[in-house]
Enzyme design. Structure first.
Site, PDB file in Angstrom:
ATOM      1  N   ARG A   1      21.874  15.136  -4.526  1.00 54.34           N
ATOM      2  CA  ARG A   1      21.894  13.679  -4.388  1.00 54.34           C
ATOM      3  C   ARG A   1      22.357  12.994  -5.674  1.00 54.34           C
ATOM      4  O   ARG A   1      21.685  13.073  -6.702  1.00 54.34           O
ATOM      5  CB  ARG A   1      20.478  13.186  -4.014  1.00 54.34           C
ATOM      6  CG  ARG A   1      19.917  13.782  -2.726  1.00 54.34           C
ATOM      7  CD  ARG A   1      20.611  13.267  -1.492  1.00 54.34           C
ATOM      8  NE  ARG A   1      20.421  11.833  -1.295  1.00 54.34           N
ATOM      9  CZ  ARG A   1      19.391  11.314  -0.627  1.00 54.34           C
ATOM     10  NH1 ARG A   1      18.455  12.086  -0.121  1.00 54.34           N
ATOM     11  NH2 ARG A   1      19.311  10.012  -0.476  1.00 54.34           N
TER      12      ARG A   1
ATOM     13  N   LYS B   1       2.796   7.111   4.351  1.00 54.51           N
ATOM     14  CA  LYS B   1       2.074   5.838   4.443  1.00 54.51           C
ATOM     15  C   LYS B   1       1.619   5.534   5.881  1.00 54.51           C
ATOM     16  O   LYS B   1       1.214   4.418   6.178  1.00 54.51           O
ATOM     17  CB  LYS B   1       2.964   4.700   3.942  1.00 54.51           C
ATOM     18  CG  LYS B   1       3.437   4.897   2.496  1.00 54.51           C
ATOM     19  CD  LYS B   1       4.388   3.774   2.091  1.00 54.51           C
ATOM     20  CE  LYS B   1       5.187   4.147   0.854  1.00 54.51           C
ATOM     21  NZ  LYS B   1       6.260   3.173   0.586  1.00 54.51           N
TER      22      LYS B   1
ATOM     23  N   HIS C   1      -3.828 -14.337  11.251  1.00 61.18           N
ATOM     24  CA  HIS C   1      -3.151 -13.143  10.743  1.00 61.18           C
ATOM     25  C   HIS C   1      -3.847 -11.861  11.182  1.00 61.18           C
ATOM     26  O   HIS C   1      -3.415 -10.772  10.825  1.00 61.18           O
ATOM     27  CB  HIS C   1      -3.103 -13.182   9.215  1.00 61.18           C
ATOM     28  CG  HIS C   1      -2.416 -14.406   8.680  1.00 61.18           C
ATOM     29  ND1 HIS C   1      -1.091 -14.677   8.923  1.00 61.18           N
ATOM     30  CD2 HIS C   1      -2.894 -15.439   7.939  1.00 61.18           C
ATOM     31  CE1 HIS C   1      -0.767 -15.825   8.344  1.00 61.18           C
ATOM     32  NE2 HIS C   1      -1.843 -16.311   7.746  1.00 61.18           N
TER      33      HIS C   1
ATOM     34  N   ARG D   1      14.879  -2.598  -6.149  1.00 55.03           N
ATOM     35  CA  ARG D   1      13.457  -2.623  -6.481  1.00 55.03           C
ATOM     36  C   ARG D   1      13.286  -2.727  -7.988  1.00 55.03           C
ATOM     37  O   ARG D   1      14.015  -2.091  -8.752  1.00 55.03           O
ATOM     38  CB  ARG D   1      12.761  -1.332  -5.988  1.00 55.03           C
ATOM     39  CG  ARG D   1      12.992  -1.014  -4.519  1.00 55.03           C
ATOM     40  CD  ARG D   1      12.352  -2.031  -3.610  1.00 55.03           C
ATOM     41  NE  ARG D   1      10.915  -2.082  -3.770  1.00 55.03           N
ATOM     42  CZ  ARG D   1      10.059  -1.249  -3.183  1.00 55.03           C
ATOM     43  NH1 ARG D   1      10.495  -0.296  -2.395  1.00 55.03           N
ATOM     44  NH2 ARG D   1       8.759  -1.372  -3.381  1.00 55.03           N
TER      45      ARG D   1
ATOM     46  N   PRO E   1       0.844  -1.213   0.000  1.00 56.34           N
ATOM     47  CA  PRO E   1       0.000   0.000   0.000  1.00 56.34           C
ATOM     48  C   PRO E   1       0.872   1.254   0.000  1.00 56.34           C
ATOM     49  O   PRO E   1       1.833   1.345   0.748  1.00 56.34           O
ATOM     50  CB  PRO E   1      -0.793  -0.108   1.310  1.00 56.34           C
ATOM     51  CG  PRO E   1      -0.646  -1.517   1.767  1.00 56.34           C
ATOM     52  CD  PRO E   1       0.652  -2.015   1.210  1.00 56.34           C
ATOM     53  N   GLU E   2       0.542   2.190  -0.888  1.00 59.47           N
ATOM     54  CA  GLU E   2       1.255   3.461  -0.964  1.00 59.47           C
ATOM     55  C   GLU E   2       0.260   4.578  -0.620  1.00 59.47           C
ATOM     56  O   GLU E   2      -0.858   4.299  -0.215  1.00 59.47           O
ATOM     57  CB  GLU E   2       1.843   3.653  -2.368  1.00 59.47           C
ATOM     58  CG  GLU E   2       2.797   2.514  -2.762  1.00 59.47           C
ATOM     59  CD  GLU E   2       3.396   2.692  -4.150  1.00 59.47           C
ATOM     60  OE1 GLU E   2       3.483   3.841  -4.631  1.00 59.47           O
ATOM     61  OE2 GLU E   2       3.779   1.683  -4.748  1.00 59.47           O
TER      62      GLU E   2
END
Ligand SMILES: [Zn+2]
Length: 301
Positions: A168, A59, A109, A277, A2-3
């Site tokens: 960066r 998130k 769960h 990723r 989930p984002e």
């Protein structure tokens, strides 16, 4: 995983089920890394409390309680937060076999079950892989992970992104996934936004021009807004708290479409690995940064 769109949809859908209801009891599974606050302590702190607001940063979901304490929730990879009567095969382990509409029964769960004094629908937090988190915060206490978060992706401005990006020397894709830079973006929406912005995910962040940062932020906002309009993406585990699937996965342009034709130019979508990723992009539509190529007018190639 989930984002931002899925977490925001969870927030919007869940909030009405929480507000002004008094917690009668909290049932949990045994102590595990899922519980940043030990389960017995969590249950004790939450009993008798009322939720006043459910907010989101990146998130993370944060429930503000009537005594000023807060409950922080993170869905991790496979977390599902939903209301008792939700029905969806994704809420069962035998997802492929039972497309049944049987009501959900808590299984092993289901790590958190909130029961209310009004006797109405319970709230469940189920997480098969347990990368999700729950943490109770005393009034004034802060969550160490949350304090490091960058600006929420829905609020980010092009100037914010440019000032971080220019120092960066990492791929743009890695920059977008860095939660201390931009909170809420994960693999799906990073790939989709880079496609819309026509930027090569492998390009270096420090070479992004101001104009490219502006294009990327516009693309990101467009992709996130569209995903929310469609209820998020239900690719594996995500369902909204009422048990409804998101529909964005049917509109994705590059994510997990490697080998399929680009919707713009028919070139095969490629998959590469960046920062461990999977990254999906169109090698024809998504070009390196303008500054890397030099000004267009001086192009000799
Ligand atoms: Zn293309």
């Amino acid at each position: 995983m989930p984002e931002l769109p899925e977490v925001e949809m969870t927030r919007r859908c869940l909030e009405p089920w929480l507000l002004q209801r008094k917690i009668a009891r909290v049932r949990t599974t045994a102590s595990s890394y899922f519980f940043a606050t030990p389960p017995e302590q969590l249950a004790r702190r939450l009993r008798g409390r009322t939720v006043q607001m459910l907010s989101r940063h990146g998130k993370y979901l944060v429930a503000l309680l009537d005594d000023g304490s807060r409950l922080v929730l993170h869905l991790g990879m496979t977390g599902q937060l939903f209301v008792e009567q939700a029905q969806n095969p994704r809420l069962s382990q035998a997802a492929s076999k039972t497309a049944s509409t049987a009501p959900f029964r808590p299984d092993r769960h289901t790590h958190l079950c909130v029961e209310w004094e009004d006797g109405g629908p319970k709230i469940f937090f189920r997480d098969v892989r347990k990368f999700g988190k729950v943490r109770w915060l005393a009034p004034g206490e802060s969550d160490p992970r949350m304090t490091r978060l960058g600006v929420d992706a829905l609020q980010v401005k092009a100037s914010d992104l440019h000032s971080v990006a220019r120092v960066r020397r990492i791929p743009i894709k890695s920059l977008l996934l860095d939660q201390t830079v931009l909170a809420g973006v994960g693999n799906i929406y990073a790939d989709e936004a880079l496609f819309v912005a026509r930027l090569d995910p492998r390009g270096l962040a420090c070479r992004l021009t101001r104009a490219e940062c502006a294009r990327l932020v516009r693309a990101l906002h467009r992709v996130l807004a569209r995903a929310m309009a469609l209820g998020g993406s239900s690719i594996r585990d995500y369902v909204n708290p009422d048990g409804v699937d998101g529909r964005y996965q049917t509109e994705r342009k590059v994510y997990q479409r490697s080998g399929q034709p680009c919707v713009r130019c028919r070139t095969s979508i490629q998959r590469v690995v960046i920062a461990q990723r999977s990254t999906h992009f169109c090698p024809n539509c998504q070009k390196e940064s303008e500054s890397e190529r030099g000004p267009r007018t001086n192009l000799r190639r």
